[in-house]
Design a protein around this motif. Structure first.
Motif, PDB file in Angstrom:
ATOM      1  N   ILE A 135      17.862  73.888   6.237  1.00 38.24           N
ATOM      2  CA  ILE A 135      18.529  73.142   5.176  1.00 38.24           C
ATOM      3  C   ILE A 135      17.853  71.790   5.077  1.00 38.24           C
ATOM      4  O   ILE A 135      17.614  71.130   6.097  1.00 38.24           O
ATOM      5  N   ALA A 136      17.547  71.357   3.853  1.00 37.05           N
ATOM      6  CA  ALA A 136      16.976  70.033   3.620  1.00 37.05           C
ATOM      7  C   ALA A 136      18.024  69.151   2.960  1.00 37.05           C
ATOM      8  O   ALA A 136      18.654  69.559   1.972  1.00 37.05           O
ATOM      9  N   LEU A 137      18.230  67.946   3.489  1.00 39.68           N
ATOM     10  CA  LEU A 137      19.188  66.990   2.945  1.00 39.68           C
ATOM     11  C   LEU A 137      18.463  65.718   2.535  1.00 39.68           C
ATOM     12  O   LEU A 137      17.608  65.207   3.290  1.00 39.68           O
ATOM     13  N   TYR A 138      18.813  65.230   1.345  1.00 45.46           N
ATOM     14  CA  TYR A 138      18.241  63.977   0.863  1.00 45.46           C
ATOM     15  C   TYR A 138      19.334  63.207   0.147  1.00 45.46           C
ATOM     16  O   TYR A 138      20.086  63.785  -0.644  1.00 45.46           O
ATOM     17  N   ARG A 139      19.410  61.936   0.420  1.00 44.10           N
ATOM     18  CA  ARG A 139      20.481  61.138  -0.179  1.00 44.10           C
ATOM     19  C   ARG A 139      20.341  61.094  -1.695  1.00 44.10           C
ATOM     20  O   ARG A 139      19.274  60.801  -2.232  1.00 44.10           O
ATOM     21  N   LEU A 162      28.129  61.732   8.049  1.00 44.10           N
ATOM     22  CA  LEU A 162      26.977  62.140   7.226  1.00 44.10           C
ATOM     23  C   LEU A 162      27.252  62.006   5.742  1.00 44.10           C
ATOM     24  O   LEU A 162      26.329  61.770   4.957  1.00 44.10           O
ATOM     25  N   GLU A 163      28.533  62.104   5.301  1.00 45.58           N
ATOM     26  CA  GLU A 163      28.890  62.017   3.882  1.00 45.58           C
ATOM     27  C   GLU A 163      28.090  63.030   3.065  1.00 45.58           C
ATOM     28  O   GLU A 163      27.249  62.683   2.245  1.00 45.58           O
ATOM     29  N   LEU A 164      28.375  64.287   3.307  1.00 44.16           N
ATOM     30  CA  LEU A 164      27.640  65.377   2.668  1.00 44.16           C
ATOM     31  C   LEU A 164      27.729  65.324   1.146  1.00 44.16           C
ATOM     32  O   LEU A 164      26.823  65.771   0.451  1.00 44.16           O
ATOM     33  N   GLU A 165      28.809  64.753   0.629  1.00 47.54           N
ATOM     34  CA  GLU A 165      28.975  64.673  -0.827  1.00 47.54           C
ATOM     35  C   GLU A 165      27.970  63.742  -1.486  1.00 47.54           C
ATOM     36  O   GLU A 165      27.749  63.810  -2.700  1.00 47.54           O
ATOM     37  N   ASN A 166      27.323  62.894  -0.694  1.00 46.85           N
ATOM     38  CA  ASN A 166      26.339  61.961  -1.248  1.00 46.85           C
ATOM     39  C   ASN A 166      24.907  62.428  -1.050  1.00 46.85           C
ATOM     40  O   ASN A 166      23.982  61.636  -1.180  1.00 46.85           O
ATOM     41  N   HIS A 167      24.743  63.689  -0.718  1.00 49.40           N
ATOM     42  CA  HIS A 167      23.404  64.218  -0.453  1.00 49.40           C
ATOM     43  C   HIS A 167      23.082  65.400  -1.363  1.00 49.40           C
ATOM     44  O   HIS A 167      23.975  66.168  -1.743  1.00 49.40           O
ATOM     45  N   VAL A 168      21.827  65.496  -1.702  1.00 48.83           N
ATOM     46  CA  VAL A 168      21.299  66.713  -2.332  1.00 48.83           C
ATOM     47  C   VAL A 168      20.967  67.688  -1.201  1.00 48.83           C
ATOM     48  O   VAL A 168      20.273  67.322  -0.243  1.00 48.83           O
ATOM     49  N   VAL A 169      21.463  68.923  -1.296  1.00 50.42           N
ATOM     50  CA  VAL A 169      21.282  69.906  -0.228  1.00 50.42           C
ATOM     51  C   VAL A 169      20.543  71.118  -0.784  1.00 50.42           C
ATOM     52  O   VAL A 169      20.915  71.653  -1.830  1.00 50.42           O
ATOM     53  N   ALA A 170      19.502  71.554  -0.089  1.00 50.15           N
ATOM     54  CA  ALA A 170      18.737  72.746  -0.482  1.00 50.15           C
ATOM     55  C   ALA A 170      18.549  73.624   0.741  1.00 50.15           C
ATOM     56  O   ALA A 170      18.144  73.137   1.808  1.00 50.15           O
ATOM     57  N   LYS A 219      14.579  52.747   5.024  1.00 56.04           N
ATOM     58  CA  LYS A 219      13.681  53.678   4.342  1.00 56.04           C
ATOM     59  C   LYS A 219      14.340  55.045   4.197  1.00 56.04           C
ATOM     60  O   LYS A 219      15.040  55.519   5.083  1.00 56.04           O
ATOM     61  N   SER A 220      14.093  55.698   3.049  1.00 60.28           N
ATOM     62  CA  SER A 220      14.685  57.009   2.804  1.00 60.28           C
ATOM     63  C   SER A 220      13.931  58.077   3.591  1.00 60.28           C
ATOM     64  O   SER A 220      12.763  57.913   3.952  1.00 60.28           O
ATOM     65  N   SER A 221      14.629  59.171   3.849  1.00 51.63           N
ATOM     66  CA  SER A 221      14.017  60.274   4.587  1.00 51.63           C
ATOM     67  C   SER A 221      14.632  61.579   4.134  1.00 51.63           C
ATOM     68  O   SER A 221      15.712  61.618   3.539  1.00 51.63           O
ATOM     69  N   ILE A 222      13.911  62.671   4.428  1.00 56.57           N
ATOM     70  CA  ILE A 222      14.412  64.025   4.190  1.00 56.57           C
ATOM     71  C   ILE A 222      14.734  64.614   5.552  1.00 56.57           C
ATOM     72  O   ILE A 222      13.849  64.696   6.424  1.00 56.57           O
ATOM     73  N   ASP A 223      15.984  64.984   5.755  1.00 59.75           N
ATOM     74  CA  ASP A 223      16.416  65.524   7.035  1.00 59.75           C
ATOM     75  C   ASP A 223      16.475  67.044   6.955  1.00 59.75           C
ATOM     76  O   ASP A 223      17.066  67.602   6.029  1.00 59.75           O
ATOM     77  N   ILE A 224      15.840  67.699   7.933  1.00 60.72           N
ATOM     78  CA  ILE A 224      15.828  69.161   7.976  1.00 60.72           C
ATOM     79  C   ILE A 224      16.707  69.619   9.125  1.00 60.72           C
ATOM     80  O   ILE A 224      16.487  69.233  10.285  1.00 60.72           O
ATOM     81  N   TYR A 225      17.717  70.423   8.785  1.00 64.11           N
ATOM     82  CA  TYR A 225      18.675  70.928   9.770  1.00 64.11           C
ATOM     83  C   TYR A 225      18.640  72.448   9.789  1.00 64.11           C
ATOM     84  O   TYR A 225      18.210  73.101   8.835  1.00 64.11           O
TER      85      TYR A 225
END
Length: 815
Positions: A36-40, A20-28, A55-61
């Motif tokens: 939790i919402a993740l966006y590259r 997932l490379e969490l360091e490359n994502h904006v996390v809210a 295509k970009s997406s917002i992933d909700i976990y």
């Protein structure tokens, strides 16, 4: 940390996949253990993977790493990603477009910030529980304080210099009760609200990070040289400072509750407590800080932990070497399990404080994440309260219920790691709503039953999702939904039907609406579905006149007039309502209705009433002509009568116009009888007689008009000539009464002898009214009424009395 205790509780492990490379994502993260919402992060380079979606997406976990939803994003660069208190996801694009995702499933409402954001571009956003502030490229600030009815507002204009860092103080914690923005510009801090920008004149800037405590009382500032300042939010007092000794500024600065500050680098976290005391944590991978009301969650690819200040009740029980009553009570239970007599000694030792010990153990149980320690503490509380003589177990029962709920939602399959304090703030109703949004219907129903809350909205939400996503045929879906929801209280099939309609399943929506028992719920959706006839029928069947009015108004607005009238065909009640309403408000609609229904007589009467209200003779005549023409081809027997009446009215209008011109008087607007009467009163008897002849005025009517006109004119000479005529169609008594009323007794007396249809006594009274007592006596002599003569004698004056006496004597001598 210093004299305070903090704890780091492990919530979940193996949270995210290593790729997932969490360091490359904006996390809210949402408050109260929400999603939790993740966006590259577009500013960072992402390693290439062939299978990755372009295509970009917002992933909700969830916090346990369970993917709830993947939302496709197509509005350009994201400049703000945050959550509201009720778990609405807010996404702000670079062009100022704001999307509010309200159910974790991709459904959203959208609005724009305005104020030139589409041209100036949004740089960043800061959020609080019910709003956010966006900063534009020219440093202008746009605030949105409500998500349900967003009204973007431009705050005061700050300086245009570079902003090193910034944050917001929510309106609930400011004196002005409006949001305040703290901007680190140059060497100082500017405070911006809706009306002004104020320089706080702080030294030692620039400040690379600013963070406000959850209660809004304190502000953390991180300076360029690695110093951390904690000051009051009014910038008057310095609470403490800390030297990080770091050469690079941290990636994030957050408050841990209201007592400590956390600094986060890639894999290192500093916890700064009161008086500059600190503690350091190290992680195997990139760590993100997700603050909540009572602590901070630390999340990496491998683990999710919760860092918080140890609650006072927990510290009271578990502090090393503690001799508090609650700690002794817990030890007593441990000794009891070992069947040691020391358990009794411990109880005697804290006998006077046993009540406080029980309460503390109950509260400490609520603060624990470990089921083992929850049981031990509740067991201690149960043991203690069994010894007390009088004790209400309500708090104990409530805590047991709360812990059963918390343990259920903390499970990794649900991923809602609520603390007890967060649960109390969130409330059970909102927790149920979060489960519904995650499609955890079974757990939501069980918890609702356990808490004795209504379950109707859970069933409705399930049904709505069923009609949206099911691939079965529509009849099968309808059968499944109806069987599931039938006979359940509080169920609204209208909500389910609307969901089906929104998905383009109109037939299914119509089928579901047939099971909705409330017409007020059925009708609006049927109108939206273009089922106009069914909507009108449902409204009529309900017997609700207001609802029928509503449907008719909506139909009139959206349909052509011909289509609207076709709907009214064979619906007499609806037609009657439209007719009744149009009579007072829309005459043109009423004309069209009569024309459509071929109601010529009603249409003609409407034109006639309009003609009566006109003041211009030409317009009045035209409308009457139209009314007569409308009745020309009618087969109604009454049409001939009405048509003749309209023609006569036109003729009267022409005559009145001529009289207005010739006599320089106002006759227009009068009825035929009024016109004749006015002519007679003004001395135009011949013109009046001509009107009587032309319009075939009945003879009796003519004589009445002539009488009243002559009396009003005081034309007693003409009345005297009339008295010479042999007969009158209205009799002669009206002449007597009218002339006598005009005060002319002499002329009135001329009509008494002609009233042959009256008795002698009545004619005698008429003579008396004329002041002719002798004539009255003569009438009585004719009928030999001696008593009447004697009564007249008593009323008569001296001369008249002698004459009456003579009549009486003459009558007696004959006898």
């Amino acid at each position: 940390v210093g004299d305070r205790f903090y704890r780091k509780v492990k919530l979940y492990d193996a949270v995210f996949d290593q790729d997932l490379e969490l360091e490359n994502h904006v996390v809210a993260g949402a408050q109260y253990g929400g999603a939790i919402a993740l966006y590259r992060n577009e500013e960072k380079i992402l390693s290439y993977r062939a299978a990755q979606a372009s295509k970009s997406s917002i992933d909700i976990y969830s916090y346990s790493g369970k993917l709830i939803r993947q939302i496709k994003w197509d509005k350009g660069s994201i400049r703000g990603l945050g959550w509201s208190e009720d778990e609405r996801l807010l996404v702000i694009a670079e062009d100022g477009t704001v999307r509010c995702y309200y159910d974790l499933q991709g459904d959203f409402t959208q609005f724009s910030l305005g104020f030139g954001a589409e041209h100036l571009k949004v740089k960043a956003c800061r959020f609080w529980s019910s709003g956010f502030v966006a900063i534009l490229s020219n440093n202008h600030l746009v605030a949105v304080t409500h998500y349900i009815e967003p009204r973007p507002k431009l705050l005061a204009v700050p300086p245009e210099d570079e902003v090193h860092s910034w944050t917001v103080i929510p309106p609930a914690y400011t004196l002005s009760r409006s949001v305040e923005v703290l901007l680190a510009i140059g060497q100082t801090i500017y405070v911006v609200d809706s009306s002004e920008t104020e320089d706080r004149v702080l030294p030692n800037g620039p400040f690379k990070h600013i963070s406000v405590s959850p209660n809004g009382l304190y502000v953390t500032l991180y300076t360029e040289d690695g110093m951390v300042w904690v000051i009051t939010s009014d910038f008057q007092n310095k609470i403490g400072e800390y030297e990080s000794q770091a050469k690079t500024p941290p990636k994030d600065v957050q408050w841990c509750g209201n007592d400590a500050v956390m600094l986060a680098w890639e894999d290192e976290v500093h916890l700064i407590g009161p008086n500059g005391a600190s503690l350091r944590y190290y992680f195997d991978g990139w760590v993100h800080l997700l603050p909540d009301v009572d602590g901070v969650r630390l999340i990496t690819n491998d683990i999710c932990e919760f860092l918080q200040k140890v609650p006072d009740c927990t510290e009271d029980v578990f502090k090393l070497g503690s001799t508090s009553p609650a700690s002794v009570l817990l030890d007593a239970v441990h000794q009891l399990d070992k069947k040691s007599p020391k358990a009794d000694e411990n109880i005697r030792l804290i006998q006077s404080n046993l009540l406080d010990a029980v309460e503390t153990c109950i509260q400490a149980a609520g603060q624990e994440y470990s089921v083992h320690w929850q049981k031990q503490l509740l067991k201690a509380a149960s043991f203690g309260k069994s010894i007390l003589d009088l004790y209400s177990s309500d708090d104990f029962v409530d805590m047991c219920e709360a812990l059963r709920i918390l343990n259920a939602v903390r499970d990794y399959r649900i991923g809602l790691p609520l603390s007890y304090d967060q649960y109390r703030r969130l409330t059970p109703e909102k927790l149920i709503q979060r489960l519904i949004n995650r499609h955890e219907y079974l757990l939501a129903i069980r918890l609702s039953d356990f808490l004795r809350l209504p379950v109707s909205k859970i069933h409705v939400h399930w049904a709505s999702q069923k009609v949206r996503t099911s691939t079965e045929d529509e009849d099968t879906i309808c059968h499944t939904v109806v069987n599931k929801l039938n006979n359940k209280p509080g169920i609204s099939f209208e909500v389910v039907a609307r969901a089906a309609y929104d998905e383009g399943r109109s037939h299914l929506a119509t089928q579901l609406l047939n099971h909705e028992t409330r017409a007020g719920k059925q009708v609006p959706l049927l109108l939206a579905m273009e089922e106009d006839g069914i909507a009108l029928d449902k409204a009529l069947e309900s017997g609700d006149v207001d609802l029928v009015f509503f449907v008719l108004l909506q139909l009139k607005k959206k349909l052509p007039l011909a289509s609207f009238f076709r709907l009214l065909t064979n619906r007499p009640i609806a037609t009657a309502i439209v007719e009744s309403s149009a009579k007072g408000q829309d005459q043109e609609l009423l004309k069209d209705l009569y024309y459509q229904d071929d109601r010529r007589l009603d249409g003609a009467n409407l034109l006639f009433s309009e003609a009566l209200n006109q003041t211009v003779p030409q317009t009045k005549g035209d409308k009457l002509k139209l009314a007569a023409k409308l009745l020309g081809d009618s087969k109604d027997p009454m049409s001939t009568f009405y048509s003749r009446s309209y023609n006569e009215a036109q003729a009267l209008i022409r005559v009145q116009a001529s009289l207005d011109h010739d006599l320089d008087a106002h006759y227009s607007g009068l009825s035929l009888n009024e016109t004749i009467l006015r002519l007679i009163r003004t001395g135009y008897g011949k013109r009046a007689a001509k009107l009587q002849s032309d319009f075939k005025v009945p003879e009796k009517t003519w004589w009445w008009l002539r009488l009243r006109g002559l009396v009003a004119q005081r034309n007693f000479g003409e009345l005297e000539e009339v008295s010479k005529q042999r007969r009158s169609p209205i009799g002669w008594e009206p002449f007597f009464n009218e002339v006598l009323g005009a005060g002319n007794q002499k002329i009135a007396g001329l009509f008494v002898p002609k009233c042959t249809g009256l008795s002698a006594q009545e004619r005698s009274e008429m003579w008396v009214k004329c002041g002719m007592i002798a004539k009255a006596g003569e009438e009585l002599v004719k009928v030999k009424d001696v008593n009447g003569l004697e009564e007249l004698r008593e009323k008569a004056r001296a001369g008249e009395a002698a004459e009456l006496e003579r009549m009486i004597s003459q009558f007696r001598s004959k006898r």
